[in-house]
Scaffold this active site. Structure first.
Site: not given
Lengths: 479, 299
Positions: A325-327, A479
């Site tokens: 999800w962060h990247g 993000f």
């Protein structure tokens, strides 16, 4: 616009005055003003992003109404899937398209094939990961019957776009935040003062702690090949404080700003670096995201039901998805995986719920055992953050290899004394305030106005002074 | 609400007042500078007849005290190491704002990269920071986006983190400046190896920056306005002289100005013993070049 900018310093009082003096007698007026202000805030980055958030909001508003109207379960499911696909579709396209294309080409090349890359020059809309999850929580909760769909369009638009938490959280649940838009907000002096205090502390964490640490972290990570192991350790340490100061600072500013408008957002960081094990760390770090994944992914996957194997599988899925999800980079996936590995022994020995209270709840100092646990947990997170910060998996690997070499025992080449003293003082203040919502919530509260005022003045002065030295963006904006 | 707004207003007023004490941090910072030329410039303390401006090539190649002795003109070397032409223009502007204009200016040319982005030449905002209590300096830093516009109201926004120290000692300089602004470079044990232009990044006029060219034109305009003789000086270089740049420069800027270049064929400028490194003369070489400049000016 950034929270620590002149633009926001002008924007906030104008919206505040309009909210409490012009439209304070009307719920609809307040919500419309907040919606328009939020769109202005969001469009300040790039007006093109507005179309996306408005479209996403309208889709979910429509889906919510249909979920209430429809009685047929398959139709209801279809509408839910519409919401999920639209929201995750946008997120997937803007955030992950190039990542998947590049990795597909790499895999194809590995097998001997040759494809011309067709990546796109896509700008990632600010905050898409956050508001997407926020609106999804609405449609999912309406589907499950936990929440009644709203017919009030402006309440819903204001809920999705609420500017204090729009671009970097906390990710609020519709069940918690949306009902606050149905009621007329009234001004409470103590709530507003508390909000101001939290904004001040958030700005201090961002400008003084995070941005100063960033200068050294960036220098060391960007030139990691040239430094000794001990210096690389300092780099990892500075990044550890940078990401905490940056992200929790933003959350504090968001929550404090919300208080000025009569809203209560949930705590997003509960002093995670005082955690005694990794399980406790994940109950204290980015709480809104980890609970979102728990409720909307972990539990639907079976949660803790089914045998140990199911629990382990679900835990790994959650951490890896959370990393992703962060990247769009394998480093984030590995960061998530590493945290899952840390978590595994606690899960297998059923010690993941051991520490649910605040460390040293009834004393000033931790015990030796608690202190050792804190340092061990802290050390593990520092190592994991290396993957989070590194440009690539190889960069992280080389970084770790050099860090854990003989040169770890040498004197660091970079050791900014003033910053290190500042970090010690900062963590001391956080320690004193560990039982509160934020570090300085109750500190010096019972002292004289002069002492309190002097303390707040020093914080404000340091914020202004250090705002000159750097202009780092909030990490979580990416993000 | 009323109580909240009143408290906010009172806090802001108190903050605004107490903020003014930050002025003393800035003054302390100024007092810690070894190099007090800019302080004197801002006070209007100079009545010089001959000014030298430029970067480290000017700072280290021209002994202002010796030049004054040989020409009889009160001389100040106003050059700052590592500065590019835009900074030099601003320093000259500050000088002319408060001090009586000189008769002559020697602008030392960083050939051939005076108009280009090179890592060794920057806008030396660090030189300006200790003097940010002065509104002209602060306005310049705001224009360069180094300070916020709000620094016009708050002194705290003119201070930088590294200025927060209780040490009152003068900050050491790698190459000390004398009272005439000369920054001599020491003799080295090993002599610089000869650099050829094969070793240097090739000069490309397409990379010339408009802002740098404008800065030089502004210097010319200031000189014309104050009736100052402007001399462009090409200092010695222990390497091949870039003729193409020189000819192009001469064509563009010789009008209403003078150009002086060192004679690369002269034996003394081919001796490594006069150089600290390829672009810089050491103190021995500076004496030689200064005498030559004095002879040029006296004629």
């Amino acid at each position: 616009m950034f929270f620590n900018s002149i633009d926001f310093a002008i924007f906030l009082p104008v919206v505040f005055i309009g909210y409490w003096f012009i439209v304070s007698n009307s719920i609809k007026g307040q919500n419309i003003l907040l919606t328009l202000a939020s769109y202005l805030f969001y469009g300040w980055w790039d007006w093109r992003f507005l179309s996306l958030i408005i479209f996403s909001s309208l889709i979910d508003y429509f889906v919510g109404l249909q979920l209430t109207k429809q009685t047929h379960s398959s139709r209801r499911k279809s509408f839910l899937w519409l919401s999920i696909l639209v929201n995750l579709g946008f997120l997937g396209f803007f955030k992950y398209y190039n990542f998947f294309v590049e990795n597909f080409i790499t895999a194809f090349s590995f097998l001997g094939g040759n494809i011309q890359p067709n990546t796109l020059n896509i700008i990632l809309p600010v905050g898409i990961s956050f508001y997407t999850f926020q609106t999804l929580s609405y449609t999912i909760d309406v589907y499950k019957g936990k929440l009644k769909a709203t017919e009030d369009l402006f309440s819903f638009l204001a809920f999705v776009s609420f500017f204090p938490q729009l671009v970097a959280g906390p990710i609020e649940r519709a069940t918690h935040l949306l009902p606050q838009f149905y009621k007329k907000r009234t001004f409470h002096y103590s709530q507003a003062v508390d909000g101001c205090r939290q904004i001040l502390w958030g700005l201090f964490k961002k400008v003084v702690i995070a941005d100063q640490c960033a200068q050294y972290a960036n220098e060391i990570f960007n030139n990691s090949g040239a430094y000794t192991g001990s210096t690389l350790f300092m780099g990892a340490l500075f990044f550890t404080f940078q990401i905490y100061g940056d992200f929790s600072g933003y959350s504090d500013i968001a929550i404090g700003t919300s208080r000025l408008f009569g809203f209560n957002l949930k705590q997003n960081f509960a002093f995670p670096y005082f955690s005694r094990n990794i399980a406790e760390f994940w109950r204290r770090w980015h709480i809104s995201l980890s609970t979102w994944f728990r409720d909307y992914l972990y539990i639907p996957l079976g949660g803790s039901r089914g045998g140990m194997w199911i629990k382990v599988r679900n835990t790994f899925i959650i951490f890896i998805v959370s990393g992703f999800w962060h990247g769009a980079n394998w480093t984030f996936v590995i960061w998530g995986f590493l945290n899952a590995l840390y978590f595994l022994p606690l899960l297998l020995t059923q010690q993941n719920r051991t520490y649910v209270n605040v460390v040293a709840q009834n004393s000033s100092l931790p015990s030796i055992k608690e202190l050792a646990s804190i340092f061990l947990t802290f050390g593990l997170t520092v190592v994991a953050w290396i993957f989070f910060r590194a440009e690539s998996v190889w960069h992280a690997w080389d970084y770790l290899r050099e860090l854990f070499s003989d040169s770890l025992l040498s004197i660091p080449e970079i050791r900014p004394r003033d910053l290190m003293v500042m970090l010690v003082i900062f963590m001391f203040i956080e320690w004193i305030g560990r039982r509160d919502q934020f570090g300085i919530q109750t500190i010096l509260l019972h002292k004289s106005h002069f002492i309190k005022g002097s303390f707040y003045f020093i914080l404000a002065a340091l914020i202004l002074i250090y705002s000159n030295d750097t202009n780092q963006a909030f990490i979580y904006f990416q993000f | 609400m009323k109580k909240f707004l009143i408290n906010i207003a009172v806090v802001c007023c108190l903050f605004f007042i107490v903020d003014k004490f930050a002025y003393f941090i800035l003054i302390k910072e100024q007092a810690q500078q070894q190099d007090d030329r800019l302080e004197k410039i801002l006070k209007g303390a100079f009545e010089k007849e001959l000014l030298v401006i430029g970067s480290s090539r000017a700072a280290s190649s021209i002994d202002a005290r010796l030049l004054e002795q040989l020409t009889g003109m009160k001389t100040l070397n106003m050059a700052y190491r590592g500065s590019h032409i835009e900074f030099q223009k601003d320093i000259l502007q500050f000088y002319l704002d408060k001090n009586s204009p000189p008769k002559k200016i020697l602008l030392v040319i960083d050939h051939p990269f005076i108009f280009q982005e090179v890592p060794t030449l920057t806008y030396r905002d660090d030189v300006l920071y200790p003097y940010a209590y002065d509104n002209r300096i602060n306005n310049k830093l705001i224009a360069k986006e180094k300070h916020s516009v709000a620094s016009k109201l708050f002194y705290l926004l003119r201070i930088h983190g590294d200025q927060l120290n209780i040490n009152l000692d003068k900050k050491p300089m790698q190459f000390p400046v004398d009272s005439y602004g000369f920054q001599p470079l020491p003799l080295k044990d090993s002599n610089p190896s000869k650099m050829s232009f094969n070793d240097v990044i090739p000069y490309d006029t397409a990379k010339d920056l408009k802002s740098r060219i404008s800065a030089l034109e502004n210097i010319k305009e200031m000189a014309m306005f104050h009736d100052i003789d402007l001399h462009f000086i090409f200092p010695p270089d222990y390497g091949i002289f870039h003729e193409r740049f020189y000819n192009s420069f001469k064509q563009d800027f010789e009008l209403d100005s003078y150009i002086y270049r060192y004679d690369k064929k002269e034996f003394k400028y081919q001796q490594s013993t006069y150089y600290y490194d390829s672009p810089h003369l050491n103190k021995k070489g500076a004496v030689v070049f200064t005498k030559e400049l004095a002879a040029y000016l006296n004629n």
